[in-house]
Design a protein around this motif. Structure first.
Motif, short mmCIF file in Angstrom:
data_model
loop_
_atom_site.label_atom_id
_atom_site.label_comp_id
_atom_site.label_asym_id
_atom_site.label_seq_id
_atom_site.Cartn_x
_atom_site.Cartn_y
_atom_site.Cartn_z
N ALA A 334 0.83 -1.21 0.00
CA ALA A 334 0.00 0.00 0.00
C ALA A 334 0.86 1.26 0.00
O ALA A 334 0.59 2.22 -0.74
CB ALA A 334 -0.93 -0.01 1.21
N LEU A 335 1.92 1.25 0.80
CA LEU A 335 2.75 2.44 0.91
C LEU A 335 3.55 2.71 -0.36
O LEU A 335 3.94 3.86 -0.61
CB LEU A 335 3.70 2.30 2.10
CG LEU A 335 3.00 2.24 3.47
CD1 LEU A 335 4.04 2.15 4.58
CD2 LEU A 335 2.09 3.44 3.70
N GLU A 336 3.77 1.67 -1.16
CA GLU A 336 4.43 1.89 -2.45
C GLU A 336 3.62 2.84 -3.30
O GLU A 336 4.17 3.63 -4.07
CB GLU A 336 4.64 0.55 -3.17
CG GLU A 336 5.33 0.69 -4.51
CD GLU A 336 5.48 -0.64 -5.24
OE1 GLU A 336 5.73 -0.62 -6.45
OE2 GLU A 336 5.32 -1.69 -4.59
N TRP A 337 2.29 2.79 -3.16
CA TRP A 337 1.42 3.68 -3.93
C TRP A 337 1.06 4.94 -3.17
O TRP A 337 0.97 6.03 -3.74
CB TRP A 337 0.13 2.93 -4.31
CG TRP A 337 0.37 1.90 -5.37
CD1 TRP A 337 0.69 0.59 -5.19
CD2 TRP A 337 0.36 2.12 -6.77
NE1 TRP A 337 0.86 -0.04 -6.39
CE2 TRP A 337 0.67 0.88 -7.39
CE3 TRP A 337 0.12 3.23 -7.58
CZ2 TRP A 337 0.74 0.74 -8.78
CZ3 TRP A 337 0.19 3.09 -8.96
CH2 TRP A 337 0.50 1.85 -9.55
N LEU A 338 0.83 4.82 -1.87
CA LEU A 338 0.38 5.97 -1.08
C LEU A 338 1.52 6.87 -0.64
O LEU A 338 1.29 8.05 -0.33
CB LEU A 338 -0.37 5.48 0.16
CG LEU A 338 -1.64 4.66 -0.08
CD1 LEU A 338 -2.15 4.09 1.23
CD2 LEU A 338 -2.71 5.51 -0.75
N GLY A 339 2.74 6.34 -0.61
CA GLY A 339 3.84 7.09 -0.05
C GLY A 339 3.74 7.10 1.47
O GLY A 339 2.92 6.39 2.07
N ALA A 340 4.58 7.87 2.11
CA ALA A 340 4.51 7.99 3.56
C ALA A 340 3.13 8.51 3.94
O ALA A 340 2.73 9.59 3.49
CB ALA A 340 5.60 8.94 4.07
N PRO A 341 2.39 7.76 4.75
CA PRO A 341 0.99 8.16 4.99
C PRO A 341 0.88 9.44 5.78
O PRO A 341 1.57 9.63 6.79
CB PRO A 341 0.42 6.97 5.77
CG PRO A 341 1.61 6.32 6.40
CD PRO A 341 2.75 6.52 5.44
N SER A 342 0.03 10.33 5.32
CA SER A 342 -0.23 11.58 6.04
C SER A 342 -1.03 11.28 7.29
O SER A 342 -1.59 10.19 7.47
CB SER A 342 -1.01 12.54 5.15
OG SER A 342 -2.31 12.03 4.90
N SER A 343 -1.10 12.26 8.17
CA SER A 343 -1.90 12.09 9.39
C SER A 343 -3.37 11.86 9.05
O SER A 343 -4.07 11.12 9.77
CB SER A 343 -1.75 13.32 10.29
OG SER A 343 -2.18 14.50 9.61
N GLU A 344 -3.84 12.45 7.93
CA GLU A 344 -5.24 12.25 7.53
C GLU A 344 -5.48 10.80 7.12
O GLU A 344 -6.53 10.23 7.43
CB GLU A 344 -5.61 13.19 6.39
CG GLU A 344 -5.76 14.65 6.78
CD GLU A 344 -4.43 15.39 6.85
OE1 GLU A 344 -4.44 16.54 7.31
OE2 GLU A 344 -3.40 14.82 6.43
N ILE A 345 -4.54 10.19 6.41
CA ILE A 345 -4.70 8.80 6.01
C ILE A 345 -4.68 7.89 7.23
O ILE A 345 -5.51 6.98 7.37
CB ILE A 345 -3.61 8.40 5.00
CG1 ILE A 345 -3.83 9.12 3.67
CG2 ILE A 345 -3.58 6.89 4.79
CD1 ILE A 345 -2.76 8.87 2.62
N VAL A 346 -3.75 8.12 8.12
CA VAL A 346 -3.67 7.30 9.34
C VAL A 346 -4.97 7.42 10.14
O VAL A 346 -5.52 6.42 10.61
CB VAL A 346 -2.46 7.73 10.20
CG1 VAL A 346 -2.49 7.02 11.55
CG2 VAL A 346 -1.16 7.43 9.48
N ALA A 347 -5.50 8.64 10.25
CA ALA A 347 -6.74 8.85 10.99
C ALA A 347 -7.91 8.16 10.31
O ALA A 347 -8.79 7.59 10.98
CB ALA A 347 -7.02 10.35 11.14
N ALA A 348 -7.95 8.19 8.96
CA ALA A 348 -9.04 7.54 8.24
C ALA A 348 -9.02 6.04 8.46
O ALA A 348 -10.07 5.40 8.66
CB ALA A 348 -8.93 7.86 6.75
N VAL A 349 -7.85 5.43 8.41
CA VAL A 349 -7.72 3.99 8.63
C VAL A 349 -8.21 3.62 10.03
O VAL A 349 -8.98 2.65 10.21
CB VAL A 349 -6.26 3.54 8.41
CG1 VAL A 349 -6.05 2.12 8.91
CG2 VAL A 349 -5.89 3.65 6.94
#
Length: 456
Positions: A334-349
């Protein structure tokens, strides 16, 4: 609704004094909604009735020519001083913190009574979010039937390459001239068609979340979106010919979609996995992995594949349910496509995991419960044939390569875009049933088929 604006409600708005069939009392902040040839004239009359002395008119170089100059002239003729804020860009303007700060600074400096957004998606989101920050009302003057956010109470802001939806200010009034909308570039109108047709899968995701996890669902709000969706699906050719009645119908549908979002306080009635796909592509564009494209065209393109996944999920591809399995959302693939996850992505998960855990007792208990859920979803799936035809008529194909998305990116999109939002969609359902890869094999073109088409 104020006495000054009561004469301006051309389109029925929810009655805050009457409970909906879902048991909720819906209300929206909009008290004037006009889609008519004399809309800008009526904007000036509305401003007089609201006792404006001055108004900040926000636009860009394109929308100034389309309607901004006329808005300023009509306000001036009515004795209201227009203060113009012109973003110089003809392309590339983004709804970001810099644009919002510019509007907020001018509001503080000019101290106008009125605030007017003249434009489509980006201008509207900038002004909406600035108005929210300054606790100000604003009026929207749409310049293209290109997106559904005009009446919305949320803003899609770009943060770290990711479009993040934030609570914002719904417009106090909307004044749209179908003649102005008809004069917009055809690609903007095609984008509006794509955005509205994408509600077919958004509403299916919403209903599925209700049936599986008990997420609140309102039939009346869904109908407010579904009826204009059906209109657009049946009148694509007339819309693309800029026939006034058809353009007005598209615009009303897009505005109604925004009203539906305002009624429930989120974009749930109008945004599902097809929108998550568009956000995923925006993220890739921000990272230089593809060329940017308009939101509505991306949504329309994603809708082709979202419909296929929903057919697989709810029309036979998952004959029996198992208890949903949680997967590692931010693994190396997933991170290969998303890159380093932003705080918004972490919060959404994390928020999605909490939603699934908290609502697990609503999950269908047996085969009979799953069969009942599928029967409720049948009507939603039945509109897909017409939506497919309408997307094709709007020159929004299902072939790899459209909006610079190849077959490999398509697969990654519908594998990982659900990490971008907390909202539960068909992707989460299929992933939880360990059926996502099988569904993607059935729903998406392969890299091999793409090469074969290129050779042919």
């Amino acid at each position: 609704m104020s006495a000054a604006s009561a004469a301006f409600a051309d389109i029925e708005l929810p009655d805050p004094s009457r409970a909906c069939t879902c048991g909720t009392t819906h209300s929206v902040a909009i008290d004037a909604l006009v889609v008519a040839p004399d809309a800008i004239d009526r904007l000036a009359a509305y401003a007089v009735g609201e006792r404006w002395r001055g108004a900040l008119v926000v636009m860009d170089a394109n929308t100034e020519e389309a309607a901004g100059e006329r808005v300023g002239a009509e306000l001036a003729a009515a004795g209201i001083r227009p203060h113009a804020l012109r973003f110089p860009q003809r392309s590339g303007l983004r709804a970001d913190d810099d644009g919002v700060a510019t509007v907020r600074s001018r509001l503080r400096a000019d101290r106008p009574d009125g605030l007017v957004a003249v434009g489509s998606g980006v201008i509207t989101d900038i002004v909406r979010y600035a108005a929210h920050g300054e606790d100000r009302d604003f009026v929207s003057v749409p310049t293209a039937a290109s997106m559904d956010g005009y009446a919305s109470s949320v803003a899609a802001m770009q943060r770290d390459g990711v479009k993040v939806t934030f609570p914002a200010r719904a417009p106090r009034a909307i004044f749209a001239d179908p003649g102005v909308l008809a004069g917009a570039p055809t690609d903007l109108t095609r984008a509006g068609i794509g955005d509205l047709l994408g509600k077919a899968t958004a509403q299916t995701d919403w209903l599925a979340a209700n049936l599986l996890y008990g997420e609140p669902f309102c039939e009346a709000v869904a109908a407010r979106v579904g009826e204009p969706l059906s209109f657009a699906a049946g009148h694509v050719d007339e819309i693309l010919r800029s026939e006034p009645t058809a353009i007005r119908g598209l615009a009303i549908g897009l505005i109604q979609s925004g009203i539906a979002m305002a009624m429930v306080g989120s974009s749930r009635p109008a945004s599902g996995c097809e929108h998550h796909a568009s956000h995923f592509w925006d993220l890739l564009a921000a990272r230089g992995r593809r060329r940017p494209a308009s939101h509505g065209l991306q949504v329309g393109y994603a809708t082709h594949f979202a419909m296929r996944l929903q057919r697989f999920a709810f029309a036979g591809g998952v004959p029996a349910l198992t208890q949903p399995r949680l997967h590692e959302a931010l693994d190396a693939d997933a991170l290969e496509w998303l890159g380093a996850p932003s705080s918004e992505i972490v919060a959404a998960v994390e928020e999605k995991r909490r939603f699934i855990a908290a609502n697990a007792p609503s999950w269908p208990r047996d085969d009979a419960g799953w069969a009942a859920a599928r029967r409720r979803l049948e009507a939603a799936l039945q509109r897909f044939d017409g939506v497919e035809l309408a997307l094709s008529a709007a020159a929004i194909p299902s072939d790899p390569g459209f909006v610079d998305v190849d077959a490999g990116t398509l697969r990654a999109t519908f594998r990982y875009s659900n990490r971008l939002r907390a909202r539960y969609t068909v992707i989460d359902f299929l992933e939880g049933q360990d059926a996502l890869d099988t569904a993607l094999d059935a729903a998406l073109p392969t890299a091999t088929s793409e090469r074969e088409r290129a050779r042919g």
